[in-house]
Motif scaffolding. Structure first.
Motif, PDB file in Angstrom:
ATOM      1  N   ALA A  30     -19.686 -15.127  -1.580  1.00 17.86           N
ATOM      2  CA  ALA A  30     -18.921 -16.346  -1.868  1.00 17.86           C
ATOM      3  C   ALA A  30     -17.485 -16.002  -2.271  1.00 17.86           C
ATOM      4  CB  ALA A  30     -19.609 -17.146  -2.973  1.00 17.86           C
ATOM      5  N   VAL A  31     -17.333 -14.968  -3.094  1.00 21.20           N
ATOM      6  CA  VAL A  31     -15.988 -14.530  -3.494  1.00 21.20           C
ATOM      7  C   VAL A  31     -15.198 -14.084  -2.272  1.00 21.20           C
ATOM      8  CG1 VAL A  31     -14.694 -12.798  -4.801  1.00 21.20           C
ATOM      9  CG2 VAL A  31     -16.667 -13.931  -5.842  1.00 21.20           C
ATOM     10  N   SER A  32     -15.834 -13.300  -1.400  1.00 21.60           N
ATOM     11  CA  SER A  32     -15.152 -12.817  -0.197  1.00 21.60           C
ATOM     12  C   SER A  32     -14.718 -13.977   0.694  1.00 21.60           C
ATOM     13  CB  SER A  32     -16.077 -11.879   0.581  1.00 21.60           C
ATOM     14  OG  SER A  32     -16.333 -10.708  -0.158  1.00 21.60           O
ATOM     15  N   GLN A  33     -15.563 -14.997   0.808  1.00 20.99           N
ATOM     16  CA  GLN A  33     -15.206 -16.152   1.628  1.00 20.99           C
ATOM     17  C   GLN A  33     -13.996 -16.888   1.080  1.00 20.99           C
ATOM     18  OE1 GLN A  33     -18.704 -18.592   1.997  1.00 20.99           O
ATOM     19  NE2 GLN A  33     -19.922 -16.938   2.928  1.00 20.99           N
ATOM     20  N   HIS A  34     -13.930 -17.036  -0.239  1.00 22.35           N
ATOM     21  CA  HIS A  34     -12.772 -17.705  -0.851  1.00 22.35           C
ATOM     22  C   HIS A  34     -11.502 -16.880  -0.656  1.00 22.35           C
ATOM     23  CE1 HIS A  34     -14.510 -21.247  -2.672  1.00 22.35           C
ATOM     24  NE2 HIS A  34     -15.517 -20.533  -3.178  1.00 22.35           N
ATOM     25  N   LEU A  35     -11.603 -15.567  -0.779  1.00 20.23           N
ATOM     26  CA  LEU A  35     -10.432 -14.708  -0.568  1.00 20.23           C
ATOM     27  C   LEU A  35      -9.932 -14.820   0.867  1.00 20.23           C
ATOM     28  CD1 LEU A  35     -11.373 -11.446  -2.511  1.00 20.23           C
ATOM     29  CD2 LEU A  35      -9.776 -13.238  -3.205  1.00 20.23           C
TER      30      LEU A  35
END
Length: 299
Positions: free
Chosen positions: A32-37
């Motif tokens: 999820a963090v990677s997707q937001h980045l």
């Protein structure tokens, strides 16, 4: 428009150094963090992070965006606090900035009055010697030292509080102790203790008065504040010349004498943000500061 939530996640990654650490801190999954980045970099059209070993480090653009994100998130946090105050029925928050000698002499009484009359208000206090250039960084109310032609800037109003003449603070047994006043020129050959690390307006005002009296003081000791300078005086190291307000509480044996011909004087003002000047907290603070200044004038 940038997504604030993604800015928060990006800032967490910059602070923690990796997607995994940021995910653990935020309670998200690494994916999820990677997707937001990825979405943030797509929105900005910038490469914000690069691999560094097992972690990530910001690019030059990433550093710049992280710094701006700090400011945006701080302002958002202030807005969220305001909303919380309003929901709880509190009268709001007020930020007050002040310089050191006012902090010791006036602020405890000012704060007590504000919190007594408005128990629901939240006060954010800050020690600050100068007015920030940025309007966004300025306090709602700030007590400042300035000249008589002081312009607080658009959107702010300055109220004069007090003219604070300087005094000589002398050690026990000094030849001038016990006198009501002393010519500034009579102090030319004394051992001087400096008291202003900031080299600000107060020190410049004193140096200008000494120049008008025909000398330049030879400072034997460079102290960073009024209490430290007074402590050196109490130890018999020399004398110091400072505003009366800074000499309100002197140790045993130390005395103060009015300085004349010329008398350096600093003017103290309170600057109020026009947008909050009508609020009960601002009005009560201004009244309390005027009362404190009036009491100081009577001494």
């Amino acid at each position: 428009m940038l997504d604030v939530h993604r800015l928060r996640i990006f800032r967490s990654v910059v602070a923690s150094g990796s997607v995994q650490a940021a995910a653990a801190n935020l309670g998200y999954t690494p994916s999820a963090v990677s997707q937001h980045l990825t979405a943030l970099q797509r929105e900005t059209g910038l490469a914000l992070l690069v691999r560094a070993g097992r972690g990530l480090t910001p690019t030059a653009a990433g550093h710049a965006l992280a710094a701006e994100a700090d400011r945006v998130l701080a302002r958002l946090g202030a807005a969220e606090s305001l909303v919380a105050d309003l929901r709880a029925g509190r009268t709001g928050a007020l930020s007050i900035a002040y310089f050191a000698s006012v902090g010791a002499a006036w602020m405890p009484l000012v704060v007590r009055r504000v919190l007594t009359e408005l128990p629901g208000v939240r006060l954010d206090l800050e020690l600050r010697e100068h007015i920030p250039d940025s309007r966004e960084e300025r306090a709602d109310v700030q007590v400042v030292v300035a000249g008589t032609a002081f312009d607080p800037g658009s959107g702010f109003t300055a109220h004069h509080l007090l003219d604070d003449p300087y005094v000589a603070v002398l050690p026990a047994g000094h030849r001038l102790a016990g006198q009501e006043e002393v010519d500034l020129a009579d102090l030319a050959d004394e051992r001087w203790v400096d008291n202003d690390f900031a080299r600000g307006w107060c020190r410049a005002n004193l140096i200008e008065a000494c120049t008008a009296a025909g000398f330049s003081p030879a400072f034997r000791v460079e102290a960073h504040d009024y209490p430290t300078a007074v402590a050196f005086v109490a130890a018999g190291i020399g004398l110091t010349v400072l505003p009366t307000l800074g000499a309100a509480h002197l140790p045993h044996g130390v005395s103060r004498v009015r300085v004349v011909r010329p008398t350096p004087v600093r003017s103290i003002h309170v600057v109020v943000h026009d947008a909050i000047a009508h609020t009960p907290a601002a009005r009560t603070t201004l009244a309390a500061l005027r009362e404190a200044a009036g009491s100081a004038n009577e001494r």
